[in-house]
Write a protein that holds these residues in place. Structure first.
Motif, mmCIF file in Angstrom:
data_model
loop_
_atom_site.group_PDB
_atom_site.id
_atom_site.type_symbol
_atom_site.label_atom_id
_atom_site.label_comp_id
_atom_site.label_asym_id
_atom_site.label_seq_id
_atom_site.Cartn_x
_atom_site.Cartn_y
_atom_site.Cartn_z
ATOM 1 N N VAL A 1 -19.926 1.017 8.555
ATOM 2 C CA VAL A 1 -18.747 0.813 9.396
ATOM 3 C C VAL A 1 -17.717 -0.008 8.616
ATOM 4 C CG1 VAL A 1 -19.702 -1.293 10.425
ATOM 5 C CG2 VAL A 1 -17.956 -0.001 11.652
ATOM 6 N N LEU A 2 -16.455 0.309 8.810
ATOM 7 C CA LEU A 2 -15.385 -0.399 8.109
ATOM 8 C C LEU A 2 -15.326 -1.857 8.558
ATOM 9 C CD1 LEU A 2 -12.429 2.174 8.210
ATOM 10 C CD2 LEU A 2 -13.935 1.679 6.302
ATOM 11 N N SER A 3 -15.191 -2.761 7.601
ATOM 12 C CA SER A 3 -15.012 -4.168 7.927
ATOM 13 C C SER A 3 -13.581 -4.387 8.411
ATOM 14 C CB SER A 3 -15.295 -5.030 6.695
ATOM 15 O OG SER A 3 -14.287 -4.834 5.719
ATOM 16 N N PRO A 4 -13.294 -5.520 9.051
ATOM 17 C CA PRO A 4 -11.918 -5.787 9.494
ATOM 18 C C PRO A 4 -10.898 -5.733 8.356
ATOM 19 C CG PRO A 4 -13.428 -7.310 10.544
ATOM 20 C CD PRO A 4 -14.233 -6.548 9.543
ATOM 21 N N ASN A 5 -11.278 -6.233 7.176
ATOM 22 C CA ASN A 5 -10.352 -6.207 6.041
ATOM 23 C C ASN A 5 -10.121 -4.793 5.536
ATOM 24 O OD1 ASN A 5 -9.855 -8.986 5.880
ATOM 25 N ND2 ASN A 5 -11.730 -9.336 4.714
ATOM 26 N N GLU A 6 -11.114 -3.909 5.728
ATOM 27 C CA GLU A 6 -10.949 -2.525 5.302
ATOM 28 C C GLU A 6 -10.197 -1.702 6.338
ATOM 29 O OE1 GLU A 6 -14.979 -1.993 2.575
ATOM 30 O OE2 GLU A 6 -15.086 -1.790 4.751
ATOM 31 N N ALA A 7 -10.404 -1.997 7.612
ATOM 32 C CA ALA A 7 -9.686 -1.277 8.663
ATOM 33 C C ALA A 7 -8.230 -1.729 8.757
ATOM 34 C CB ALA A 7 -10.378 -1.477 10.004
ATOM 35 N N PRO B 1 0.403 16.072 -9.242
ATOM 36 C CA PRO B 1 0.837 14.665 -9.285
ATOM 37 C C PRO B 1 -0.150 13.780 -8.546
ATOM 38 C CG PRO B 1 2.114 15.895 -7.675
ATOM 39 C CD PRO B 1 1.259 16.898 -8.389
ATOM 40 N N PRO B 2 -0.407 12.582 -9.053
ATOM 41 C CA PRO B 2 -1.328 11.671 -8.366
ATOM 42 C C PRO B 2 -0.745 11.216 -7.042
ATOM 43 C CG PRO B 2 -0.229 10.550 -10.167
ATOM 44 C CD PRO B 2 0.160 11.981 -10.267
ATOM 45 N N PRO B 3 -1.564 11.004 -6.023
ATOM 46 C CA PRO B 3 -1.066 10.538 -4.735
ATOM 47 C C PRO B 3 -0.651 9.072 -4.819
ATOM 48 C CG PRO B 3 -3.448 10.609 -4.732
ATOM 49 C CD PRO B 3 -3.012 11.195 -6.025
ATOM 50 N N PRO B 4 0.049 8.584 -3.814
ATOM 51 C CA PRO B 4 0.435 7.161 -3.809
ATOM 52 C C PRO B 4 -0.780 6.269 -3.969
ATOM 53 C CG PRO B 4 1.553 8.356 -2.069
ATOM 54 C CD PRO B 4 0.545 9.295 -2.647
ATOM 55 N N ARG B 5 -0.646 5.234 -4.779
ATOM 56 C CA ARG B 5 -1.812 4.446 -5.170
ATOM 57 C C ARG B 5 -2.340 3.552 -4.059
ATOM 58 N NH1 ARG B 5 -0.084 1.985 -10.851
ATOM 59 N NH2 ARG B 5 1.860 1.635 -9.731
ATOM 60 N N ALA B 6 -1.458 2.760 -3.444
ATOM 61 C CA ALA B 6 -1.922 1.845 -2.397
ATOM 62 C C ALA B 6 -2.440 2.625 -1.200
ATOM 63 C CB ALA B 6 -0.797 0.918 -1.969
ATOM 64 N N GLN B 7 -1.699 3.634 -0.768
ATOM 65 C CA GLN B 7 -2.119 4.419 0.391
ATOM 66 C C GLN B 7 -3.427 5.141 0.101
ATOM 67 O OE1 GLN B 7 0.228 7.850 1.459
ATOM 68 N NE2 GLN B 7 0.098 7.349 3.627
ATOM 69 N N ASP B 8 -3.589 5.641 -1.120
ATOM 70 C CA ASP B 8 -4.833 6.337 -1.468
ATOM 71 C C ASP B 8 -6.013 5.378 -1.442
ATOM 72 O OD1 ASP B 8 -6.090 8.873 -2.711
ATOM 73 O OD2 ASP B 8 -6.723 7.269 -4.067
ATOM 74 N N GLN B 9 -5.807 4.157 -1.916
ATOM 75 C CA GLN B 9 -6.894 3.175 -1.885
ATOM 76 C C GLN B 9 -7.278 2.840 -0.449
ATOM 77 O OE1 GLN B 9 -6.163 -0.958 -2.857
ATOM 78 N NE2 GLN B 9 -7.803 -0.907 -4.367
ATOM 79 N N PHE B 10 -6.281 2.707 0.426
ATOM 80 C CA PHE B 10 -6.561 2.424 1.831
ATOM 81 C C PHE B 10 -7.371 3.553 2.459
ATOM 82 C CE2 PHE B 10 -2.489 -0.332 2.339
ATOM 83 C CZ PHE B 10 -3.086 -1.313 1.581
ATOM 84 N N GLN B 11 -6.995 4.806 2.162
ATOM 85 C CA GLN B 11 -7.659 5.945 2.785
ATOM 86 C C GLN B 11 -9.049 6.188 2.212
ATOM 87 O OE1 GLN B 11 -4.688 9.010 2.174
ATOM 88 N NE2 GLN B 11 -3.885 8.771 4.258
#
Length: 421
Positions: free
Chosen positions: A54-60, A101-111
């Motif tokens: 399950v996603l932790s609060p910091n990950e969610a 093309p590579p996807p957006p970096r921050a958004q990709d890390q979040f997803q």
């Protein structure tokens, strides 16, 4: 009570190191201990894996901490500091084909954190990640690199000024004292040192002016303005903060539930195997399943105690005491010291009643000199229970001597009692 506890401890260790009441030899004991260690390690690995499901609060809500830090920052330069932080972040991305093309970096890390796991990443944080990605462009990275180079140059000049100023003070004293320049211990004279200081200060002022210009250019970018518009959205931040706090409140409870989901089938399976092996007198299987029961109970108890320290109950008490008594958080410990013994008392009473209602097997009751009906203790081999009046014996069909009811063989001649209809 103490006698009962000693008997229980003795039975516990007897079951742990014996097969059919015969003690294990040292080699077999070492083997069973090695098996215990191996299984215990794998149990904790499984618990760790399933608790991370399950996603932790910091990950969610991955944007909450950075967003909160920005809002609490009172520095007049917090906007440029935020941009420099974003441009300094390093993301670990998968390898993509050259054609796509590579996807957006921050958004990709979040997803990526939510793939194959329970829970979803906050849509507001995904929007925040998109705004960060728009800021993190090669052109802005070039500006950031130029700012860093100029900051490094300023640092070198300031270090040089400190060294020159130390020598300047010394040479100035020598000059006042009328000491010959050839006898000076300093490599630079007072006049030359002052000229060098003035030159360095001019360079520092120019570099700082250039940095201000670069920072102004960075702040004026449309993507920067869009980012600060997101950061200034009070409603969005309130939504993220509420979701983060709610997730933090329930996360330990969800973790414990998943860990119990992992352990309970193991406990039930080991318990059923142990009861079957005891009934069929499969000593080695009973020994191993008994050890498995112990191993599976150890992490369950540890996780329950861990939950009591950080779970929903603790958070609930913490919030109440914080509101009523302010900073007197140590009162949570007093509350636990009061509540846990009360809860233990209630559990013991409940389990004692359950134990009385669930009657033990006839063989164990006979071994413990207890009534076959009410399980109360009998003395001096009493034929009738003084508590409930139940007759403990029946006549053997073979030797016609009294033998225990509900036991398969006669205690006198060993004749099978169950084969008689």
């Amino acid at each position: 009570m103490l006698r009962r506890l000693r008997r229980w401890v003795r039975q516990f260790f007897t079951r742990t190191r014996s097969i059919n009441k015969q003690p294990l030899n040292p080699v077999s004991l070492i083997v069973i201990i090695l098996i215990d260690i191996f299984i215990l390690v794998n149990v904790f690995n499984g618990l760790n894996d399933i608790s991370n499901w399950v996603l932790s609060p910091n990950e969610a809500y991955p944007c909450y901490e950075q967003w909160r830090t920005y809002r609490e920052n009172t520095s007049p330069d917090k906007n440029i500091q935020q941009l420099e932080t974003i441009l300094s972040e390093d993301y670990t991305l998968p390898t993509y084909s050259p054609n796509s093309p590579p996807p957006p970096r921050a958004q990709d890390q979040f997803q990526q954190t939510s793939r194959g796991r329970l829970g979803t990443v906050s849509s507001t944080c995904l929007a925040f990640g998109t705004a960060k990605d728009k800021v993190d462009t090669p052109a802005n990275q070039t500006i950031k690199k130029a700012i860093d180079q100029k900051q490094t140059a300023i640092g070198n000049l300031e270090n040089s000024n400190r060294n020159i100023r130390a020598q300047y003070d010394s040479t100035l004293l020598e000059k006042i004292a009328g000491q010959n320049r050839d006898q000076s211990i300093n490599a630079v004279g007072a006049e030359k040192a002052k000229a060098q200081l003035d030159s360095n200060n001019e360079k520092i002022a120019q570099l700082r002016s250039e940095i201000k210009k670069l920072e102004s250019d960075l702040l004026a970018k449309p993507e920067s303005a869009e980012l600060f518009k997101v950061l200034a959205n009070n409603d969005a931040f309130t939504e993220v903060e509420r979701g983060y706090k709610q997730a933090s409140f329930w996360y330990p409870t969800i973790q414990l539930s998943l860990q119990a989901l992992f352990l309970v089938p193991l406990l039930i399976g080991a318990g059923l195997v142990y009861r079957f092996a005891e009934r069929k007198r499969y000593g080695l299987i009973a020994l191993i399943s008994w050890h498995l029961l112990i191993i599976f109970f150890i992490p369950l108890i540890l996780k329950i105690f861990e939950f009591l320290q950080v779970g929903a109950l603790f958070q609930f008490l913490f919030s109440i005491i914080s509101r009523l008594f302010g900073g007197l958080v140590f009162l949570v410990s007093y509350t636990y010291i009061l509540l846990i013994p009360i809860a233990g008392f209630i559990l013991i009473k409940v389990f004692q009643k359950i134990n009385v209602r669930s009657k033990a097997s006839p063989s164990s009751l006979v071994q413990q000199s207890r009534c076959l009906n009410c399980t109360r203790t009998l003395k001096h081999n009493e034929s009738y229970c003084p508590h409930c009046g139940h007759h403990q014996h029946q006549e053997c069909h073979n030797c016609h001597q009294p033998t225990y009811k509900q036991l398969p063989y006669c205690r006198n001649c060993g004749a099978d009692q169950e084969s008689v209809s």
